[in-house]
Enzyme design. Structure first.
Site, PDB file in Angstrom:
ATOM      1  N   GLN A  88      -8.844  -2.683   3.112  1.00 50.82           N
ATOM      2  CA  GLN A  88      -7.957  -3.061   4.210  1.00 50.82           C
ATOM      3  C   GLN A  88      -8.074  -2.125   5.412  1.00 50.82           C
ATOM      4  OE1 GLN A  88      -4.400  -4.354   1.317  1.00 50.82           O
ATOM      5  NE2 GLN A  88      -3.990  -4.667   3.469  1.00 50.82           N
TER       6      GLN A  88
ATOM      7  N   LEU B 138       6.845   2.854   1.500  1.00 48.74           N
ATOM      8  CA  LEU B 138       7.672   1.666   1.649  1.00 48.74           C
ATOM      9  C   LEU B 138       8.716   1.795   2.753  1.00 48.74           C
ATOM     10  CD1 LEU B 138       8.150   0.958  -2.134  1.00 48.74           C
ATOM     11  CD2 LEU B 138       6.457   0.001  -0.586  1.00 48.74           C
ATOM     12  N   HIS B 139       8.972   0.673   3.410  1.00 49.67           N
ATOM     13  CA  HIS B 139       9.954   0.611   4.488  1.00 49.67           C
ATOM     14  C   HIS B 139      10.795  -0.648   4.323  1.00 49.67           C
ATOM     15  CE1 HIS B 139       7.217  -2.332   6.176  1.00 49.67           C
ATOM     16  NE2 HIS B 139       6.251  -1.434   6.234  1.00 49.67           N
TER      17      HIS B 139
ATOM     18  N   MET C 215       7.218  -3.772  11.442  1.00 49.07           N
ATOM     19  CA  MET C 215       7.311  -2.622  10.542  1.00 49.07           C
ATOM     20  C   MET C 215       5.990  -2.442   9.816  1.00 49.07           C
ATOM     21  SD  MET C 215      11.038  -2.337   8.879  1.00 49.07           S
ATOM     22  CE  MET C 215      12.426  -1.933   9.922  1.00 49.07           C
ATOM     23  N   SER C 216       5.535  -1.206   9.778  1.00 47.34           N
ATOM     24  CA  SER C 216       4.295  -0.853   9.095  1.00 47.34           C
ATOM     25  C   SER C 216       4.348   0.617   8.733  1.00 47.34           C
ATOM     26  CB  SER C 216       3.093  -1.106  10.022  1.00 47.34           C
ATOM     27  OG  SER C 216       1.914  -0.551   9.464  1.00 47.34           O
TER      28      SER C 216
ATOM     29  N   GLY D 137      10.742  -3.466   5.679  1.00 48.83           N
ATOM     30  CA  GLY D 137       9.994  -4.721   5.571  1.00 48.83           C
ATOM     31  C   GLY D 137       9.601  -5.015   4.128  1.00 48.83           C
ATOM     32  N   HIS D 138       9.102  -3.989   3.427  1.00 50.52           N
ATOM     33  CA  HIS D 138       8.783  -4.166   2.018  1.00 50.52           C
ATOM     34  C   HIS D 138      10.031  -4.542   1.219  1.00 50.52           C
ATOM     35  CE1 HIS D 138       5.519  -1.121   3.066  1.00 50.52           C
ATOM     36  NE2 HIS D 138       4.847  -2.195   2.680  1.00 50.52           N
TER      37      HIS D 138
ATOM     38  N   MET E 257       0.841  -1.196   0.000  1.00 44.60           N
ATOM     39  CA  MET E 257       0.000   0.000   0.000  1.00 44.60           C
ATOM     40  C   MET E 257       0.878   1.248   0.000  1.00 44.60           C
ATOM     41  SD  MET E 257      -3.505  -0.836   1.996  1.00 44.60           S
ATOM     42  CE  MET E 257      -2.967  -0.419   3.628  1.00 44.60           C
ATOM     43  N   GLY E 258       2.134   1.092  -0.437  1.00 50.96           N
ATOM     44  CA  GLY E 258       3.018   2.243  -0.542  1.00 50.96           C
ATOM     45  C   GLY E 258       3.635   2.636   0.784  1.00 50.96           C
TER      46      GLY E 258
END
Length: 200
Positions: free
Chosen positions: A61, A33-34, A107-108, A36-37, A30-31
């Protein structure tokens, strides 16, 4: 880098690549980005010839009452790191380890919306999951485990959306732990809904 915004163009591109025998990996996001992505993208590169990353803030979501408009966005920043496409075909789903902040918080992109106090409270999720994951679960009551996680979160100041123990493949809730399972959590801290999970 190629950016694809239309479904028809994505279908055409993906069919061409598959017809040429290339394996494509999709990393849906969902963009905002961190790390984790990025860890998922690194894993995807090991498994496929081409990596496709979708950036789509999916209204489905968001829980009722969650403000879709405040979800953090940085499309230009995301594009500096990625090749972005909207994929529309069947894929193999590959599980990867969840990436955490140094203090254990999953991470989120939503972590950026937490106040300092809420962020400290949110650590109750990972602490409780870790406690359950490391305990002896022989002859353990699933309902008792769920109640313990709920209590840990509420005592820290969170509001539980759900706590479930589910079978790893089907994601069906279980009554006892006699197969590979995942403990899944969603909880609110202020106006921010966070999710986390751990294999048991």
């Amino acid at each position: 880098m190629k950016i694809v915004r239309e479904k028809g163009e994505m279908r055409s591109w993906s069919r061409t690549q598959r017809f040429s025998g290339r394996r494509i990996a999709l990393v849906p996001t969902m963009g905002f980005l961190h790390a984790g992505h990025l860890s998922l993208i690194r894993e995807a590169k090991k498994r496929a010839d081409l990596v496709v990353v979708s950036i789509y803030v999916n209204p489905g979501q968001f829980a009722p009452g969650e403000d879709l408009a405040t979800y953090p966005k940085d499309f230009e920043g995301d594009l500096k790191k990625l090749e972005v496409r909207d994929l529309d075909f069947a894929v193999d789903i590959v599980g990867c380890d969840l990436v955490r902040e140094p203090d254990g918080l999953a991470m989120s992109s939503r972590n950026a919306l937490l106040s300092p106090a809420e962020r400290q409270q949110a650590l109750s999720i990972s602490k409780s999951l870790n406690k359950v994951a490391t305990m002896d679960k022989s002859d353990v009551d699933v309902c008792d485990l769920i109640k313990q996680v709920q209590q840990d979160i509420v005592e820290a100041g969170g509001k539980v959306d759900y706590v479930e123990i589910v079978e790893q493949e089907s994601l069906t809730p279980v009554e006892r732990i006699d197969c590979p399972v995942i403990l899944c959590v969603a909880a609110w801290f202020g106006s921010v809904r966070l999710i986390d999970n751990v294999e048991l």
